[in-house]
Motif scaffolding. Structure first.
Motif: not given
Length: 358
Positions: A19, A104-105, A113, A115-117
């Motif tokens: 990320i 955690t993503p 990825m 859940g990265a936002e």
């Protein structure tokens, strides 16, 4: 900005590395797989941001946060598998100085990825707070925050109100302050803590273990009563709308441009008007400048204002802003603030001879 990762899971650390690799404004300078290793690396090469796991063998993330904030302080974002499941450790870490928390993503089968936002949003927020040009990102002035309230002005309130603002290190500071106020406290207490709305209900429940008064999330349209703590529970800003003898809680997205959510300045500024009953503003530990201007507006409107001192603040940012503006009538160690707030309300203290009032 220089970033470090602390996570005992190599898979999670790799997800975070990927990320960061997509964000040119952030540079990964080291990765630690234990709290002990993180302490050594931070002492040798201090980052500006640490992405901190909580559950690790040996020293856990909360204790690692405490030690780093004492020796090589920097911005710490908790990034852990489940912020809800690790709620008590999340608030412990935030009490020691972690700024915020996020799940955690997870790396998907296609390499995406999931859940990265939320993490990206937190990183952008930190960049606005502590990155280059941060001093240009100031909260709106109290006058601006009040503009939307002018049409709803009513006669002065008879309800005593205490307003508290906090950020980095705030949960522990709030627990200590609220614990010093009696269950039959004759004032409503409004709290704006910089925390994502997903953690607000858990923070209210956690604070209830320390506070003799009932603690709940403030609800839009709710009428205030004495002897109750209302915690801002939205990424919008909690403010007071004057109504009758007391007041009604409202949430507003304005000011939209501020990085501080919920905004302490917005809350304090909504209380900066004439009042018959005692009114107290308290600005606790926190990064940035949020709350300083609002506290000054409260002082100029006749409120009794207090800021936490440098020695007991996890981060002396917000209270320092208040001190620089001469917004605080008193600058006190955390251990003395609860008693001073209690005495000010019980004595019916309304400031009428403050030299700053124009």
């Amino acid at each position: 900005m220089k970033v470090a990762i602390v996570n005992d899971s190599r898979t999670a650390a790799e997800v975070l590395r990927r990320i960061l690799a997509e964000l040119p404004e952030f540079e990964l300078i080291w990765t630690a797989y234990s709290g002990e290793e993180a302490l050594r690396l931070a002492a040798d090469k201090r980052p500006e941001i640490i992405l901190m796991d909580l559950i690790m063998p040996g020293i856990d993330g909360a204790e690692t946060t405490r030690r780093i904030m004492q020796t090589t302080p920097c911005v710490i974002l908790v990034v852990t598998a489940t912020t809800v499941g690790n709620r008590s450790l999340v608030f412990e870490a935030m009490g020691y100085g972690a700024l915020d928390a996020v799940n955690t993503p997870v790396m998907g089968t296609a390499g995406d990825m999931a859940g990265a936002e939320p993490l990206l949003q937190k990183l952008r927020m930190v960049a606005r707070l502590v990155g280059p040009g941060r001093h240009t990102d100031r909260p709106s002035s109290p006058a601006g925050a009040q503009a939307g309230l002018i049409s709803r002005i009513t006669p002065p309130s008879n309800l005593a109100i205490v307003a508290i603002g906090s950020s980095t290190g705030g949960p522990q500071a709030l627990a200590q302050l609220l614990g010093a106020l009696p269950g039959n406290f004759p004032a409503a207490v409004l709290v704006a803590q910089h925390v994502d709305e997903q953690f607000a209900p858990g923070l209210a429940a956690w604070l209830q273990h320390h506070a003799p008064m009932p603690v709940s999330i403030g609800v839009d349209g709710e009428r205030l009563v004495a002897g109750h703590v209302y915690l801002a529970g939205s990424n919008d800003h909690m403010i007071l709308e004057r109504s009758g003898e007391g007041g009604v809680l409202r949430y507003t997205p304005h000011p939209r441009e501020t990085a501080y959510r919920p905004s302490v300045d917005a809350l304090f500024s909504s209380l900066a008007h004439s009042h018959r009953a005692p009114r107290v503003g308290v600005l606790l530990t926190g990064m940035g400048r949020d709350g300083g201007e609002g506290l000054l507006a409260m002082r100029q409107a006749g409120a009794y204002t207090i800021a936490q001192d440098k020695a007991t603040s996890i981060v002396y940012g917000m209270p320092k802003a208040a001190a620089d503006l001469k917004a605080a009538m008193e600058i006190l160690p955390l251990g003395q603030i609860g008693a001073r707030v209690r005495d000010a309300i019980l004595a019916g203290k309304v400031r009428t001879a403050d030299p700053l009032r124009g």
